[in-house]
Design a protein around this motif. Structure first.
Motif, PDB file in Angstrom:
ATOM      1  N   ALA A  10       0.444  -1.308  -0.275  1.00 45.64           N
ATOM      2  CA  ALA A  10       0.012  -0.538  -0.402  1.00 45.64           C
ATOM      3  C   ALA A  10       0.847   1.445   0.116  1.00 45.64           C
ATOM      4  O   ALA A  10       1.848   1.316   0.077  1.00 45.64           O
ATOM      5  CB  ALA A  10      -1.140  -0.043   1.147  1.00 45.64           C
ATOM      6  N   LEU A  12       0.969   4.510   1.854  1.00 38.25           N
ATOM      7  CA  LEU A  12       0.561   5.368   2.723  1.00 38.25           C
ATOM      8  C   LEU A  12       0.692   6.997   3.292  1.00 38.25           C
ATOM      9  O   LEU A  12       1.252   7.094   2.724  1.00 38.25           O
ATOM     10  CB  LEU A  12       0.495   4.661   4.548  1.00 38.25           C
ATOM     11  N   TYR A 270      -5.574   3.269   5.065  1.00 27.63           N
ATOM     12  CA  TYR A 270      -4.821   2.954   6.410  1.00 27.63           C
ATOM     13  C   TYR A 270      -5.128   2.054   7.425  1.00 27.63           C
ATOM     14  O   TYR A 270      -4.539   1.267   8.042  1.00 27.63           O
ATOM     15  CB  TYR A 270      -4.387   4.303   6.884  1.00 27.63           C
ATOM     16  N   ARG A 273      -6.108  -1.699   5.771  1.00 25.88           N
ATOM     17  CA  ARG A 273      -4.220  -2.111   6.436  1.00 25.88           C
ATOM     18  C   ARG A 273      -4.098  -2.218   7.730  1.00 25.88           C
ATOM     19  O   ARG A 273      -3.417  -3.868   8.502  1.00 25.88           O
ATOM     20  CB  ARG A 273      -3.082  -1.653   5.886  1.00 25.88           C
ATOM     21  N   ALA A 285       4.094  -2.395   3.646  1.00 29.50           N
ATOM     22  CA  ALA A 285       3.867  -0.742   3.158  1.00 29.50           C
ATOM     23  C   ALA A 285       4.507  -0.457   1.890  1.00 29.50           C
ATOM     24  O   ALA A 285       6.054  -0.457   2.570  1.00 29.50           O
ATOM     25  CB  ALA A 285       2.902   0.266   3.857  1.00 29.50           C
TER      26      ALA A 285
END
Length: 475
Positions: A10, A12, A270, A273, A285
């Motif tokens: 991800a 972030l 966020y 996750r 991430a």
């Protein structure tokens, strides 16, 4: 979604930005206002909910009006209690005071704020899986217990369904070629939970299940938007009107947005996750590896898509002196294990981001049988002088190594097939020489070339070469 393999990384947003977003969400800001409003005269019922006679004042404080004002105020109070913004002092007397977490919203770190928000999120997610209140009232038995069977509702299954939907939405958002910050059509999200992967044309029964799931998700995403998890465009009310009713205005049946559109917010990425990590998933991430060694970087980014791998590597390099970084990357790229070819490919890609200061490190490995080929490529691309020509053995070894890396990274992709066809076309004697290459992946690569090449004669030649390679390795 399996927890045995890592999810795509991800991207972030900074925690400070996410914390500001959390504080501005309608639900958490309402909960905080109620927590600051509560005082010695505030009373709660046996379940910790705000006493009914105080709901109008709470709604008025929050500027809520209409038939649902009390319900919204009650929800905000419940979040305040569950997130620790309000603490119940005496359950019997129903008295409360400000909770320890309340001070964190103004005096805590961004991580503290996000921790409070995550607690609020859990409350909302639990509420999102509960049937309509009117249905619950109807299902109460004489003893005051809810008869879930009469509702056709399984609390555990409902929670699993919502978790699955959110997991799929997360995957669609963070995948290399996924939706990113774009919205996902609600029908596609519902179908991802209902329609089997191997089903061609969905049956009427499956389509009805998808439609029912859409209606459930429409209700749930309306609840999840105020906590900041998603941005949601609800299903067009005209679609839910009776068939014999005339629509108030002309409608476009081909407009997929009318059936609902949802996207995860940066705060939602966020939050999901964090929940995935808590559930045992490997959910990386971008930026996780910046303080790790080159060995961890190359192994970690081996599972990333090209764009995420580049972003991660750029963040890693910016913290290091170029020459030292190049030496560390080259040392980490060595090896004969199955993951080594992809590590070397990631190393080669990382070195393209390093400037001319790294040249001494590349010259130091020109004689290395594993690294000499990629070093020559790097130096030649930069027009460096005095770069020795590679031996034929080195050229073939680098070719097998590169194909092995591509095979590990992409599987039987169209790009790999094109590379295989190009090699076979350019080098008429490729297979006669390739099987002799002393590389652990030689037989595997030649097998793959036999699978991928569309010409049956060439494919057969590749399979024969793979057999010879195995015989050589066994001998």
């Amino acid at each position: 979604m399996s927890d045995s393999s890592p999810l795509p990384p991800a991207r972030l947003h900074p925690e400070a930005e996410l914390a500001r977003a959390a504080l501005s969400t309608p639900l958490l800001s309402r909960a905080a206002r109620l927590a600051r409003w509560a005082g010695p005269e505030t009373r709660v019922d046996a379940g910790g909910g705000l006493a009914e006679e105080q709901l109008p004042a709470a709604a008025d404080l929050l500027g809520l009006t209409g038939d649902d004002a009390a319900a919204y105020a009650s929800e905000a109070w419940r979040v305040a209690v569950d997130a620790g913004l309000v603490e119940i002092v005496d359950e019997e007397a129903g008295t409360v005071r400000a909770g320890e977490e309340l001070a964190l919203l103004t005096g805590g770190s961004p991580r503290d704020v996000l921790t409070v928000w995550l607690a609020a999120l859990e409350t909302v997610l639990a509420d999102a899986g509960v049937p309509d209140l009117d249905d619950l009232v109807d299902a109460l038995d004489e003893g005051g217990e809810v008869d879930f069977s009469s509702l056709g509702w399984d609390p555990e299954a409902e929670a699993e369904f919502l978790d699955g939907v959110l997991g799929n939405l997360y995957l669609l958002t963070v995948s290399e070629d996924g939706a990113g910050e774009g919205a996902v059509p609600l029908p596609a999200l519902a179908a991802s939970m209902i329609v089997p992967d191997d089903m061609g044309e969905p049956t009427n029964d499956v389509l009805e299940q998808v439609s029912d799931a859409m209606m459930r998700l429409d209700d749930q995403f309306r609840l999840l938007e105020p906590v900041g998890l998603v941005a949601y465009r609800p299903v067009d009310e005209a679609l839910m009107a009776d068939a014999d009713e005339e629509p108030a205005a002309p409608v476009d049946d081909t407009d997929v947005a009318r059936y609902g559109m949802v996207r995860l917010t940066p705060l939602g990425v966020y939050g999901l996750r964090a929940r995935l990590l808590e559930a045992g998933f490997e959910a990386p991430a971008v930026g996780d590896l910046v303080d790790k060694g080159a060995d961890v970087l190359l192994d970690g980014t081996a599972r990333f898509g090209p764009s995420a791998a580049r972003d991660e590597t750029e963040q890693w390099l910016v913290r290091r002196e170029p020459l030292a970084a190049a030496r560390e990357l080259l040392a980490a790229a060595r090896g004969a294990d199955p993951g080594a070819p992809l590590r070397r490919l990631r190393c080669q890609q990382a070195l393209t981001l390093v400037g001319a200061e790294a040249e001494p490190a590349l010259r130091e490995v020109l004689g290395d049988p594993e690294l000499g080929g990629l070093a020559r490529v790097w130096l030649s691309e930069r027009g460096a002088a005095g770069v020795p020509a590679p031996s034929q053995d080195m050229v073939f070894w680098l070719t097998i190594d590169t194909l092995a890396a591509q095979l590990q990274a992409e599987g039987n992709s169209e790009e790999l097939q094109a590379l295989v066809e190009g090699l076979a076309a350019q080098h008429s004697g490729f297979f006669a020489a390739a099987w002799r290459v002393e590389h652990p992946a030689t037989a595997e690569v030649l097998d793959a070339m036999g699978r991928l090449h569309p010409d049956k004669k060439v494919a057969k030649e590749a399979r024969k070469a793979a057999f010879k390679a195995r015989s050589q390795q066994a001998g």
